[in-house]
Write an enzyme that holds these catalytic residues in place. Structure first.
Site, PDB file in Angstrom:
ATOM      1  N   ARG A  75      21.056   5.229   3.307  1.00  0.00           N
ATOM      2  CA  ARG A  75      19.852   5.409   4.113  1.00  0.00           C
ATOM      3  C   ARG A  75      19.786   4.265   5.102  1.00  0.00           C
ATOM      4  O   ARG A  75      19.937   3.097   4.743  1.00  0.00           O
ATOM      5  CB  ARG A  75      18.597   5.429   3.245  1.00  0.00           C
ATOM      6  CG  ARG A  75      17.385   5.964   4.017  1.00  0.00           C
ATOM      7  CD  ARG A  75      16.079   5.874   3.243  1.00  0.00           C
ATOM      8  NE  ARG A  75      15.617   4.504   3.203  1.00  0.00           N
ATOM      9  CZ  ARG A  75      15.386   3.814   2.092  1.00  0.00           C
ATOM     10  NH1 ARG A  75      15.564   4.361   0.917  1.00  0.00           N
ATOM     11  NH2 ARG A  75      14.969   2.563   2.163  1.00  0.00           N
TER      12      ARG A  75
ATOM     13  N   ARG B 169       0.879  -1.157   0.000  1.00  0.00           N
ATOM     14  CA  ARG B 169       0.000   0.000   0.000  1.00  0.00           C
ATOM     15  C   ARG B 169       0.917   1.208   0.000  1.00  0.00           C
ATOM     16  O   ARG B 169       2.031   1.157   0.532  1.00  0.00           O
ATOM     17  CB  ARG B 169      -0.939  -0.006   1.201  1.00  0.00           C
ATOM     18  CG  ARG B 169      -0.232   0.158   2.533  1.00  0.00           C
ATOM     19  CD  ARG B 169      -1.260   0.251   3.666  1.00  0.00           C
ATOM     20  NE  ARG B 169      -0.568   0.237   4.937  1.00  0.00           N
ATOM     21  CZ  ARG B 169      -0.797  -0.606   5.910  1.00  0.00           C
ATOM     22  NH1 ARG B 169      -1.706  -1.529   5.780  1.00  0.00           N
ATOM     23  NH2 ARG B 169      -0.118  -0.547   7.030  1.00  0.00           N
TER      24      ARG B 169
ATOM     25  N   GLU C 216      20.518   0.786   3.350  1.00  0.00           N
ATOM     26  CA  GLU C 216      20.567   0.951   1.895  1.00  0.00           C
ATOM     27  C   GLU C 216      21.864   1.655   1.521  1.00  0.00           C
ATOM     28  O   GLU C 216      22.048   2.837   1.820  1.00  0.00           O
ATOM     29  CB  GLU C 216      19.389   1.795   1.419  1.00  0.00           C
ATOM     30  CG  GLU C 216      18.041   1.164   1.634  1.00  0.00           C
ATOM     31  CD  GLU C 216      17.649   0.216   0.521  1.00  0.00           C
ATOM     32  OE1 GLU C 216      18.313   0.212  -0.533  1.00  0.00           O
ATOM     33  OE2 GLU C 216      16.684  -0.522   0.726  1.00  0.00           O
TER      34      GLU C 216
END
Length: 189
Positions: free
Chosen positions: A145, A105, A161
């Site tokens: 990140r 989502r 990341e």
């Protein structure tokens, strides 16, 4: 890898929810959330893992951190080894991945102020990664990140990341300029 369904099944947690995802992905693509106590859900997790393995992708299994449902996660962006900004993301995984992006989502993402504890955990994660892969402190990661979530004992690293991280530069003032400046400095050294 040619693992049987039983061998895949034994690698999954026996309690709580868990996540199956590829080691290399972006924006939670090809990731799904499963319930350890549900035979149907475990069966879908086996199918998901098999799809990834059949595509020659490395599969990761993570326990689902339930605090993500309530407080989301914080992405800490570092440029040239220094904390630059943070973003908050709502929970993104709704359920099993049964095909292209069926488990996702689109949650709300916004710039936020990181806590000192979150930044400290992010710095520790980057230092550990640099040590493990031999990155000299004189040349820290250009962009990284560190995604953190709330745990009972403080912030916990969910993901690191280091290659092609989403930096969310458009969400902070002068974000694109700050990324460009970090690149320019790196090119000069």
């Amino acid at each position: 890898a040619n693992l049987s369904s039983r061998k895949l099944h034994t690698r999954f947690p026996t309690m709580g929810d868990f996540v199956i995802k590829p080691a290399v992905s972006a924006g939670s693509a090809d990731s799904g959330r499963y319930a350890a106590g549900s035979p149907r859900s475990r069966g879908l997790a086996i199918q998901h893992a098999r799809r990834l393995l059949d595509a020659d992708r490395t599969v990761m299994v993570q326990r689902y951190v339930t605090s993500v449902d309530v407080v989301g996660e914080t992405g800490l962006v570092f440029l040239a080894g220094r904390f630059a900004w943070a973003v908050h993301r709502d929970a993104m995984l709704e359920g099993p991945d049964t095909g292209p992006s069926t488990a996702l989502r689109r949650g709300h993402i916004q710039a936020v102020d990181a806590t000192p504890a979150q930044v400290a955990v992010g710095e520790q994660a980057l230092a550990a990664a640099a040590t493990l892969i031999g990155v000299p402190s004189s040349r820290p990661f250009l962009a990284a990140r560190v995604d953190v979530v709330a745990a009972d004992d403080g912030p916990q690293v969910l993901e690191l990341e280091l290659t092609h991280p989403s930096l969310y530069a458009g969400l902070v003032p002068d974000g694109h300029e700050r990324v460009a400046a970090a690149i320019a400095v790196r090119l000069q050294t």
